[in-house]
Every structure is written in C-alpha cells, then in structure tokens.
Design a protein around this motif. Sequence first.
Motif, PDB file in Angstrom:
ATOM      1  N   GLY A 105       0.010   4.588   1.244  1.00  0.00           N
ATOM      2  CA  GLY A 105      -1.081   5.569   1.812  1.00  0.00           C
ATOM      3  C   GLY A 105      -2.540   4.793   1.881  1.00  0.00           C
ATOM      4  N   GLU A 106      -3.411   5.197   1.283  1.00  0.00           N
ATOM      5  CA  GLU A 106      -4.650   4.531   1.299  1.00  0.00           C
ATOM      6  C   GLU A 106      -4.761   3.826  -0.130  1.00  0.00           C
ATOM      7  N   MET A 107      -3.841   3.898  -1.072  1.00  0.00           N
ATOM      8  CA  MET A 107      -3.907   3.022  -2.310  1.00  0.00           C
ATOM      9  C   MET A 107      -3.220   1.880  -2.036  1.00  0.00           C
ATOM     10  N   GLU A 108      -3.994   0.806  -2.527  1.00  0.00           N
ATOM     11  CA  GLU A 108      -3.398  -0.596  -2.551  1.00  0.00           C
ATOM     12  C   GLU A 108      -2.943  -0.818  -3.821  1.00  0.00           C
TER      13      GLU A 108
ATOM     14  N   ARG B 146       0.784  -1.095  -0.102  1.00  0.00           N
ATOM     15  CA  ARG B 146       0.059   0.078   0.032  1.00  0.00           C
ATOM     16  C   ARG B 146       0.809   1.348   0.003  1.00  0.00           C
TER      17      ARG B 146
END
Length: 280
Positions: A49-52, A47
């Motif tokens: 941040g919030e992005m996988e 990941r």
Amino acid sequence: MRFAIGYQPAFHGLDPARLLDYARHGEECGFEGIYLPEHVALYPGARLGEMELPPTTPYLDPVDALAFVAAATSRLLLGTGVLLLPYHHPVPLAKRLATVDVLSGGRLRLLTVGVGALPGEAAAAGVDFTTRGRRADEALDVLRLLWTGGPVSFDGEFFAFEDVCAFPRPLADLPVHVGGSSLAAARRAGRRGDGYFAGGLLTPDERARQFAAARAAAVDAGRDPDALEYTRWGSVDMPGSTVEALAAQGVTRLVVSASSADPAEQRDQLSAFARRFGLG
C-alpha cells in the motif's frame, strides 16, 4: 472473544531473549497465542500500500521461530500472520509444520497463510506473481492431503506426486486460516480455510462485505459458515466498547501487539490489556 499477541521482529527486536520474554509474558498474562509474520525476500522500493518496507528489515523465518518459542512455553498457541504459502513447496512445508505441531504438543493451531503482495518477492522465490492465488489454493489442498499420512497422490497444475507418505502427522486436524485484505482472500478462506484473518486498512463497509463473502463462499462449498473463525488486528490500548463492536460484527479473535520498542514497556502494555479484559 479470544485474544492473541503479535510479535514484529523488525520493531520488537531480534534478540532471542526478548522474543522469548515477550512470548512467556504473553502466556503468563493469559493470551491465547502468538503470531509471527513472514517475508522471504525484500528489495529496494518494496511497498505494501502506502508503506515502504526497507530492504534490510529483518524478518525471522516464522516456522523456525515458532519452534524456538514452543520450546520455551507450555500453553501458548502458535500462529503465523501470515505465512506466504505460494513461496513454499507444500511437500517439505507439510513436514515442517507437522514437526512443529508434534514437538509443541499440538499447539500449531493458529497457522495463517496468505498469497503475498510484492511482485519482486515472488520473482525472488521463482514464482509467477500472477499465479500465486491458484498456487496457494493447490498448496492448501496438498497440505491437507499429506497430513492424512498416506499413501496419497496428487496431480495438479503446480504440484504432482504418487503414493507419498508424510509422517509425522499433526497431533490433530491442523487448522489453516487464510489472511488477506481482498475479496479473493475472503473467498479462499470460505472455500478452503478454517478462518479468515482480515488485514489491510479498509472501511467498515468493505470489512463487512469481505466477511459476508467468506461466509457465502463457505456455503457454496458445502461448509458450515458458522464454523469459520474471524480474526482481526486490534490495538493494545483499545477500549472495551471497541471490542464489543467488533464482536457484534462476528469477530472471534483479536491480535494485539505492544506498541513500544522498550521491553519493560511492552510487558506493561500487555499486562494492562490482560487486566482490562480479564485474561488469565
């Protein structure tokens, strides 16, 4: 303000013809250069941040891909956004980068390095994640030293060699920008870089704080803070008022990517942007 284009293979496509069409069209439109990203290894659960990041996301090797682009263009500057420096040994990397610069006629002007943010990627590359900042600092010093030709010697925490010659040399002093979204990255840019390529989803206040930190670090290192370039990501549909506001913040270059996965729409978006800002 200068404008460049970004190409994301995972979104824009891995077809070699599509990459070359994107690059050639950007050149025809008058964009300054092209940036390619890097990940050397992904894994389930990675990941940013919030992005996988799906582990099957196809990232091209940016240096090899830029050599491919260079052979099909004549003016477009070549850049990485970003090359993960701690995961490369600087001695062979210095040779690879100088080779691309020489074969492209001196167009590797937008090289941007970062330290990486994925612990599993560092482990896969055999790098202690906690040392990647120090490793990057040392690698930057090694690259610049080797690009003088030599013979040169170095004795550091991570790299050591004696009386080494590294040829070919880049055709001119090869700029190295530092990318990232942290104060550490900003300070590294000020101390060792030719520019700061700010990433991440940050507030305007944090953006200003980081660029101020980069300039302050340049002063502390005895360097000219006004010579530090400031690159940011932009959107392909951004209005002129936004560009003017960014310029007022000290931004000197914006990198935009087509937001469509369709090649025809990509060309239309880049063309419209170029017309809007009088490129070419």
